[in-house]
Enzyme design. Structure first.
Site, PDB file in Angstrom:
ATOM      1  NE  ARG A 121      42.568  13.355 -11.501  1.00  0.00           N
ATOM      2  CZ  ARG A 121      43.835  13.554 -11.126  1.00  0.00           C
ATOM      3  NH1 ARG A 121      44.577  12.544 -10.721  1.00  0.00           N
ATOM      4  NH2 ARG A 121      44.330  14.758 -11.158  1.00  0.00           N
ATOM      5  CE  LYS A 143      19.965   9.431 -11.411  1.00  0.00           C
ATOM      6  NZ  LYS A 143      18.649  10.093 -11.413  1.00  0.00           N
ATOM      7  CD  GLU A 185      12.094   6.026  -3.673  1.00  0.00           C
ATOM      8  OE1 GLU A 185      11.764   5.820  -4.870  1.00  0.00           O
ATOM      9  OE2 GLU A 185      12.617   7.099  -3.281  1.00  0.00           O
ATOM     10  CE  LYS A 227      18.095   2.944  -9.017  1.00  0.00           C
ATOM     11  NZ  LYS A 227      18.203   3.961  -7.992  1.00  0.00           N
ATOM     12  CD  GLU A 237      17.288  10.536 -14.808  1.00  0.00           C
ATOM     13  OE1 GLU A 237      17.876  10.102 -13.800  1.00  0.00           O
ATOM     14  OE2 GLU A 237      16.445  11.426 -14.794  1.00  0.00           O
ATOM     15  NE  ARG A 241      19.372   5.940 -12.832  1.00  0.00           N
ATOM     16  CZ  ARG A 241      20.483   5.586 -12.214  1.00  0.00           C
ATOM     17  NH1 ARG A 241      21.535   5.209 -12.910  1.00  0.00           N
ATOM     18  NH2 ARG A 241      20.575   5.613 -10.906  1.00  0.00           N
ATOM     19  CG  ASN A 245      13.648  10.851 -11.857  1.00  0.00           C
ATOM     20  OD1 ASN A 245      14.259  10.535 -10.840  1.00  0.00           O
ATOM     21  ND2 ASN A 245      14.257  11.110 -13.001  1.00  0.00           N
ATOM     22  CG  HIS A 248      11.380  11.052  -7.291  1.00  0.00           C
ATOM     23  ND1 HIS A 248      10.507   9.983  -7.237  1.00  0.00           N
ATOM     24  CD2 HIS A 248      12.420  10.726  -6.470  1.00  0.00           C
ATOM     25  CE1 HIS A 248      11.015   9.058  -6.426  1.00  0.00           C
ATOM     26  NE2 HIS A 248      12.170   9.484  -5.954  1.00  0.00           N
ATOM     27  CG  HIS A 252      13.421  15.759  -5.770  1.00  0.00           C
ATOM     28  ND1 HIS A 252      13.999  15.335  -6.943  1.00  0.00           N
ATOM     29  CD2 HIS A 252      13.714  14.816  -4.845  1.00  0.00           C
ATOM     30  CE1 HIS A 252      14.619  14.173  -6.734  1.00  0.00           C
ATOM     31  NE2 HIS A 252      14.452  13.841  -5.464  1.00  0.00           N
ATOM     32  CG  HIS A 265      13.346  10.770  -0.798  1.00  0.00           C
ATOM     33  ND1 HIS A 265      13.467  11.788  -1.718  1.00  0.00           N
ATOM     34  CD2 HIS A 265      13.277   9.616  -1.504  1.00  0.00           C
ATOM     35  CE1 HIS A 265      13.486  11.260  -2.936  1.00  0.00           C
ATOM     36  NE2 HIS A 265      13.379   9.934  -2.829  1.00  0.00           N
TER      37      HIS A 265
END
Ligand SMILES: NC(=O)c1ccc[n+]([C@@H]2O[C@H](COP(=O)([O-])OP(=O)(O)OC[C@H]3O[C@@H](n4cnc5c(N)ncnc54)[C@H](O)[C@@H]3O)[C@@H](O)[C@H]2O)c1
Ligand SMILES: [Zn+2]
Length: 359
Positions: A121, A143, A185, A227, A237, A241, A245, A248, A252, A265
């Protein structure tokens, strides 16, 4: 050494940036006062170059590290690798106070972060990013996750590291194509948040491409600051945030529809950002001169700005876009730029408008 702080209350953590930090990994981890046992999760490429330094540094600081090596490449971001990691952590008897070091690029960081978030956990987690993309982006902000057949990053958790160590010297062995992909990026931060950074990149691109240490330090530190600033305002997000993206949604979809592996990417989001800039012109009136500057900077960085699709691939791309996590209620929402340095999120875009800028 430059230090940037990610402010998240009692989960705040530093990002340390300098050449040669890997040799200090053990001493830096010791400050966190974790248990003795730890695991370095890395991939085959990074492991053969840097695992020894990391390992020895941990041993010197009194830790008992074990090494988990996954295959290099995006395919390692899978539930199968997660299982492999769990099995090895359990075999090495890592317990609640043990910690995990992610040594590698974004793939290793996302995978190891997810393993750290879920094993027992959640155990302490340290990021040692070794690609430009990971240093300026994926290692910061918590993330973590893996891919499913249905799409990228569909399983994951928000889980912050306790420390990020960016050893700029590790970038010396990064292949040229990977370095340029990371620049996608970097350029993104200029577009979404900092017009001065964007101009600086236009002026200093040649030095940056030569990996000039001073230029690299300044740029990596500035990107981490941006960032960190965004993440500390909106960790999970629910709003701001989302600006990270930019480019993206299309990026993606390109990665998914033409298959993992064809585009990196950074290359996919380079195409995505140029398309988003064109949409920004149509929808928010981003001046044509700025669309052109954006297009030019990606080109100068040696990145693709357009996609050539075969028959049938366009439909696949549209389907992939609808599966993207940022879609809610069937509507595709985009981050679009008003001007370089200022973007708005949650902008509705129709499939026809996307068609016009992509084909
Ligand atoms: N978590 C986030 O916020 C976030 C943000 C952006 C991207 N990502 C994810 O990051 C991943 C891409 O990361 P990446 O571009 O770092 O890819 P990567 O981790 O696959 O690394 C790229 C390649 O470079 C090799 N490599 C890494 N460091 C090296 C070094 N110093 N010298 C030589 N070779 C080295 C790797 O073995 C790999 O072959 C994607 O899965 C993407 O979804 C996550
Ligand atoms: Zn990205």
């Amino acid at each position: 050494m430059r230090t940037v702080s990610v402010q998240l209350g009692n989960r705040s953590y530093p990002i340390k940036i300098a050449a040669g930090l890997l040799a200090k990994l053990g001493a830096e981890c010791a400050r966190l006062k974790p248990g003795r046992r730890c695991a370095i999760i890395t991939d085959t490429n990074v492991g053969k170059r840097f695992a020894k330094t990391a390992y020895e540094s941990l041993v010197k600081a009194g830790f008992e590290p074990s090494l988990v090596t996954v295959p290099a490449g995006e395919t390692a971001k899978s539930l199968k690798s997660v299982q492999t990691c769990y099995d090895q952590l359990a075999a090495q008897r890592l317990e609640r106070k043990s910690f995990i070091v992610a040594l590698g690029g974004g793939v290793v960081g996302d995978l190891a972060g997810f393993v750290a978030a879920t094993y027992l956990r959640g155990i302490t987690f340290v990021q040692v990013p070794t690609t430009l993309l990971a240093q300026v982006d994926s290692s910061v902000g918590g993330k973590t996750g893996v891919n499913l057949k249905a799409g990228k990053n569909l399983v994951g958790a928000f889980y912050q590291p306790r420390l990020v160590l960016c050893d700029l010297a590790t970038l010396n062995t990064l292949p040229e194509r990977e370095f340029r992909a990371g620049l996608a990026e970097v350029i993104k931060y200029g577009i979404i948040y900092d017009a001065r950074l964007f101009s600086r990149l236009e002026r200093n691109l040649a030095k940056l491409l030569k990996r000039d240490p001073k230029t690299l330090t300044d740029v990596v530190a500035r990107c981490c600051e941006i960032k960190a600033d965004v993440v500390s305002q909106d960790e999970t997000e629910s709003g701001l945030r989302a600006i990270l993206n930019f480019g993206h949604t299309i990026g993606h979809a390109i990665e998914n529809s033409v298959g993992y592996g064809k585009y990196l990417h950074g290359e996919a989001i380079s195409i995505g950002q140029v398309a988003a800039a064109k949409l920004s012109h149509e929808i928010l009136g981003l001046p044509v001169t700025e669309v052109n500057r954006i297009d030019q900077l990606f080109r100068s960085a040696g990145l693709p700005t357009q996609i050539r699709l075969k028959v049938g691939q366009d439909r696949k791309l549209a389907t992939a876009m609808k599966l993207d996590k940022k879609v809610s209620g069937g509507e595709i929402k985009f981050v679009l730029a008003k001007r370089i340095g200022k973007v708005l999120w949650g902008q509705r875009v129709s499939p026809q408008q996307i068609d016009r800028v992509l084909w």
